[in-house]
Design a protein around this motif. Structure first.
Motif, PDB file in Angstrom:
ATOM      1  N   ALA A   1     -31.816  51.394  76.740  1.00 22.27           N
ATOM      2  CA  ALA A   1     -30.635  52.072  77.278  1.00 22.27           C
ATOM      3  C   ALA A   1     -29.605  51.051  77.751  1.00 22.27           C
ATOM      4  O   ALA A   1     -28.393  51.237  77.566  1.00 22.27           O
ATOM      5  CB  ALA A   1     -31.038  52.994  78.430  1.00 22.27           C
ATOM      6  N   LEU A   2     -30.089  49.955  78.354  1.00 18.93           N
ATOM      7  CA  LEU A   2     -29.198  48.881  78.796  1.00 18.93           C
ATOM      8  C   LEU A   2     -28.432  48.319  77.604  1.00 18.93           C
ATOM      9  O   LEU A   2     -27.207  48.138  77.660  1.00 18.93           O
ATOM     10  CB  LEU A   2     -30.028  47.792  79.466  1.00 18.93           C
ATOM     11  CG  LEU A   2     -29.278  46.662  80.174  1.00 18.93           C
ATOM     12  CD1 LEU A   2     -28.786  47.120  81.536  1.00 18.93           C
ATOM     13  CD2 LEU A   2     -30.184  45.448  80.338  1.00 18.93           C
ATOM     14  N   GLU A   3     -29.137  48.043  76.538  1.00 15.06           N
ATOM     15  CA  GLU A   3     -28.501  47.474  75.346  1.00 15.06           C
ATOM     16  C   GLU A   3     -27.519  48.450  74.720  1.00 15.06           C
ATOM     17  O   GLU A   3     -26.457  48.043  74.226  1.00 15.06           O
ATOM     18  CB  GLU A   3     -29.574  47.053  74.340  1.00 15.06           C
ATOM     19  CG  GLU A   3     -30.416  45.876  74.827  1.00 15.06           C
ATOM     20  CD  GLU A   3     -31.633  45.610  73.955  1.00 15.06           C
ATOM     21  OE1 GLU A   3     -31.820  46.349  72.949  1.00 15.06           O
ATOM     22  OE2 GLU A   3     -32.391  44.668  74.270  1.00 15.06           O
ATOM     23  N   ARG A   4     -27.848  49.734  74.734  1.00 21.58           N
ATOM     24  CA  ARG A   4     -26.935  50.743  74.188  1.00 21.58           C
ATOM     25  C   ARG A   4     -25.629  50.761  74.985  1.00 21.58           C
ATOM     26  O   ARG A   4     -24.535  50.802  74.409  1.00 21.58           O
ATOM     27  CB  ARG A   4     -27.618  52.116  74.236  1.00 21.58           C
ATOM     28  CG  ARG A   4     -26.756  53.295  73.807  1.00 21.58           C
ATOM     29  CD  ARG A   4     -26.568  53.369  72.312  1.00 21.58           C
ATOM     30  NE  ARG A   4     -27.825  53.488  71.600  1.00 21.58           N
ATOM     31  CZ  ARG A   4     -28.476  54.641  71.409  1.00 21.58           C
ATOM     32  NH1 ARG A   4     -27.981  55.784  71.899  1.00 21.58           N
ATOM     33  NH2 ARG A   4     -29.600  54.669  70.731  1.00 21.58           N
ATOM     34  N   LEU A   5     -25.731  50.726  76.297  1.00 20.83           N
ATOM     35  CA  LEU A   5     -24.529  50.726  77.130  1.00 20.83           C
ATOM     36  C   LEU A   5     -23.709  49.455  76.938  1.00 20.83           C
ATOM     37  O   LEU A   5     -22.473  49.494  76.946  1.00 20.83           O
ATOM     38  CB  LEU A   5     -24.916  50.875  78.602  1.00 20.83           C
ATOM     39  CG  LEU A   5     -25.416  52.250  79.029  1.00 20.83           C
ATOM     40  CD1 LEU A   5     -26.046  52.192  80.418  1.00 20.83           C
ATOM     41  CD2 LEU A   5     -24.284  53.278  79.006  1.00 20.83           C
ATOM     42  N   MET A   6     -24.387  48.336  76.742  1.00 22.34           N
ATOM     43  CA  MET A   6     -23.681  47.056  76.605  1.00 22.34           C
ATOM     44  C   MET A   6     -22.980  46.917  75.265  1.00 22.34           C
ATOM     45  O   MET A   6     -22.250  45.951  75.052  1.00 22.34           O
ATOM     46  CB  MET A   6     -24.660  45.903  76.844  1.00 22.34           C
ATOM     47  CG  MET A   6     -25.093  45.786  78.296  1.00 22.34           C
ATOM     48  SD  MET A   6     -26.395  44.547  78.589  1.00 22.34           S
ATOM     49  CE  MET A   6     -25.559  43.043  78.100  1.00 22.34           C
ATOM     50  N   GLU A   7     -23.149  47.872  74.378  1.00 28.25           N
ATOM     51  CA  GLU A   7     -22.379  47.895  73.138  1.00 28.25           C
ATOM     52  C   GLU A   7     -20.933  48.309  73.387  1.00 28.25           C
ATOM     53  O   GLU A   7     -20.058  48.069  72.549  1.00 28.25           O
ATOM     54  CB  GLU A   7     -23.022  48.862  72.137  1.00 28.25           C
ATOM     55  CG  GLU A   7     -24.394  48.432  71.638  1.00 28.25           C
ATOM     56  CD  GLU A   7     -25.056  49.501  70.772  1.00 28.25           C
ATOM     57  OE1 GLU A   7     -24.429  50.564  70.585  1.00 28.25           O
ATOM     58  OE2 GLU A   7     -26.182  49.273  70.306  1.00 28.25           O
ATOM     59  N   ILE A   8     -20.678  48.928  74.538  1.00 31.03           N
ATOM     60  CA  ILE A   8     -19.328  49.370  74.877  1.00 31.03           C
ATOM     61  C   ILE A   8     -18.521  48.166  75.352  1.00 31.03           C
ATOM     62  O   ILE A   8     -18.964  47.431  76.245  1.00 31.03           O
ATOM     63  CB  ILE A   8     -19.368  50.438  75.981  1.00 31.03           C
ATOM     64  CG1 ILE A   8     -20.250  51.612  75.562  1.00 31.03           C
ATOM     65  CG2 ILE A   8     -17.955  50.925  76.313  1.00 31.03           C
ATOM     66  CD1 ILE A   8     -20.503  52.605  76.683  1.00 31.03           C
ATOM     67  N   PRO A   9     -17.342  47.918  74.788  1.00 32.19           N
ATOM     68  CA  PRO A   9     -16.512  46.804  75.262  1.00 32.19           C
ATOM     69  C   PRO A   9     -16.255  46.904  76.761  1.00 32.19           C
ATOM     70  O   PRO A   9     -15.925  47.967  77.279  1.00 32.19           O
ATOM     71  CB  PRO A   9     -15.213  46.979  74.462  1.00 32.19           C
ATOM     72  CG  PRO A   9     -15.640  47.679  73.212  1.00 32.19           C
ATOM     73  CD  PRO A   9     -16.734  48.610  73.642  1.00 32.19           C
ATOM     74  N   GLY A  10     -16.436  45.794  77.451  1.00 35.79           N
ATOM     75  CA  GLY A  10     -16.206  45.756  78.895  1.00 35.79           C
ATOM     76  C   GLY A  10     -17.432  46.058  79.727  1.00 35.79           C
ATOM     77  O   GLY A  10     -17.375  45.978  80.960  1.00 35.79           O
ATOM     78  N   VAL A  11     -18.547  46.394  79.075  1.00 31.92           N
ATOM     79  CA  VAL A  11     -19.768  46.726  79.809  1.00 31.92           C
ATOM     80  C   VAL A  11     -20.769  45.591  79.640  1.00 31.92           C
ATOM     81  O   VAL A  11     -21.326  45.383  78.564  1.00 31.92           O
ATOM     82  CB  VAL A  11     -20.383  48.051  79.317  1.00 31.92           C
ATOM     83  CG1 VAL A  11     -21.705  48.333  80.032  1.00 31.92           C
ATOM     84  CG2 VAL A  11     -19.400  49.194  79.545  1.00 31.92           C
ATOM     85  N   GLY A  12     -20.965  44.833  80.720  1.00 29.09           N
ATOM     86  CA  GLY A  12     -21.970  43.781  80.741  1.00 29.09           C
ATOM     87  C   GLY A  12     -23.228  44.257  81.438  1.00 29.09           C
ATOM     88  O   GLY A  12     -23.375  45.445  81.750  1.00 29.09           O
ATOM     89  N   ARG A  13     -24.110  43.330  81.708  1.00 31.51           N
ATOM     90  CA  ARG A  13     -25.398  43.708  82.289  1.00 31.51           C
ATOM     91  C   ARG A  13     -25.239  44.368  83.657  1.00 31.51           C
ATOM     92  O   ARG A  13     -25.875  45.381  83.943  1.00 31.51           O
ATOM     93  CB  ARG A  13     -26.310  42.486  82.390  1.00 31.51           C
ATOM     94  CG  ARG A  13     -27.720  42.836  82.874  1.00 31.51           C
ATOM     95  CD  ARG A  13     -28.620  41.621  83.004  1.00 31.51           C
ATOM     96  NE  ARG A  13     -29.950  42.024  83.432  1.00 31.51           N
ATOM     97  CZ  ARG A  13     -30.987  42.241  82.632  1.00 31.51           C
ATOM     98  NH1 ARG A  13     -30.835  42.061  81.320  1.00 31.51           N
ATOM     99  NH2 ARG A  13     -32.147  42.628  83.111  1.00 31.51           N
TER     100      ARG A  13
END
Length: 367
Positions: A287-299
């Motif tokens: 889920a973390l990796e899926r969210l981090m696919e969004i530009p501007g979303v880091g860890r």
């Protein structure tokens, strides 16, 4: 200006970022648009509060949190608005002893748009002017079970605090922190979309600046419904954000880059990519990796969204400045810990690391 059944900007809200308390106060905005008064249909459900849930401590923390921006607070509860099935509803949460009463308010009209008598449909609205709101005839409110489920999610009522205290309490220092804030529960956003907006706005800016931007976003692009003379607000829908030009988003205080990030979030939300069920089969890392696919979303952003938007219970945002400061204070260290040190320390909190983060934030004055 916010649009809705009766357009009124939110008042008396006290927001701050997820990790740090703030004494910022919202400011009164312009007068509401002239709209036709709606008919109102209401329903309510009661939910038993689990032990050791503390309404007083949870409300106090939420009121100082960035998640509190869309809420209006009273002595025994809070109100906010949410979009469900394409409609705007007001929610009133009233704590009465060991019971939470949730009242739902649906705005209804005869099907015609609410119109300002002074409104000229052929004239472009002035910057910041309210748009006439609309509401559909015959709205069917969510059923009682859905309303209960939403309320339990928002207030963390399905979390097993007692078991969390058992696990976290094996660390003597954490045990003292738990005792000091006993009953504090994890509050959450209705969905990952709102959590993403909340956290992205707070990236790399001061507490005060982030609070002001969130309030202006609700006032300029959000929706509000008037309930007993008080505004109840909601964040703008993805479609409403996509209607706005980047320049309009910048007028609420977003940088050019953040305006692009917010638009990217809205595109994905409008496409259904941020619905909670899209993450249901994913573990925390996936889920973390899926969210981090969004530009501007880091860890850091993704971890906070996992906690606040998706209700994940074993996530520790170890790079969060508030967490770093709180760990230093909790452990009595002279040095500010590194992210790696906090992650190593968090191994002993495994299973309830999200709640460890909550109580570390509370150590900074959240309750």
């Amino acid at each position: 200006m916010a649009r809705g059944v009766k357009v009124t900007p939110p008042e008396r809200q006290r927001p701050n970022p997820l990790s740090e308390p703030s004494d910022a106060r919202s400011e009164a905005s312009a007068a509401p648009a002239q709209t036709t008064a709606p008919r109102l249909a209401a329903t309510a459900v009661d939910i038993d509060l689990p032990e050791p849930f503390s309404a007083e401590r949870t409300l106090a923390f939420l009121q100082r949190s960035s998640l509190g921006v869309p809420y209006s607070f009273g002595p025994h509860g809070a109100r906010r608005a949410v979009h469900l099935d394409g409609h705007l509803y007001g929610l009133d949460f009233r704590f009465q002893g060991r019971c939470l009463r949730v009242s739902l308010l649906a705005a209804q009209t005869d099907g015609a748009p609410h119109r300002d008598p002074q409104h000229d449909p052929h004239r472009a609205p002035a910057p910041g002017a309210a748009r006439p709101g609309t509401a559909r005839r015959g709205l069917t409110p969510p059923d009682a079970e859905r309303l209960r489920s939403l309320a339990r999610h928002l207030w963390g009522l399905d979390d097993d605090l007692e078991d969390g205290y058992r696990v976290l309490g094996e660390d003597p220092r954490m045990a003292s922190l738990l005792a000091a804030h006993r009953g504090l529960s994890m509050t959450r956003t209705p969905d990952p979309y709102e959590a993403l907006l909340t956290v992205v706005i707070g990236q790399q800016v001061s507490v005060r600046a982030a609070s002001a931007v969130r309030r202006r976003l609700l006032a300029e692009l959000g929706d509000a419904i008037e309930w007993e003379g008080e505004p109840v607000a909601a964040y703008p829908t993805p479609e409403r954000i996509l209607e706005a030009r980047p320049e309009r988003l910048q007028t609420v205080g977003l940088s050019r880059q953040k305006a692009r990030y917010v638009l990217e979030i809205a595109v994905r939300a409008a496409a259904g990519e941020l619905e909670p069920q899209r993450f249901a089969g994913l573990d925390d890392q996936e889920a973390l990796e899926r969210l981090m696919e969004i530009p501007g979303v880091g860890r850091w952003t993704a971890e906070n969204v996992l906690i606040r938007g998706l209700g994940r219970r074993d996530v520790l945002p170890a790079a969060d400045l508030g967490i770093l400061v709180a760990v230093q204070r909790l452990m009595g260290w002279e040095h500010r810990p590194t992210e790696a040190e906090v992650r190593a320390l968090g191994v002993r909190w495994q299973g309830y690391r999200s709640h460890a983060a909550l109580y570390l934030w509370a150590l900074l004055g959240g309750t």
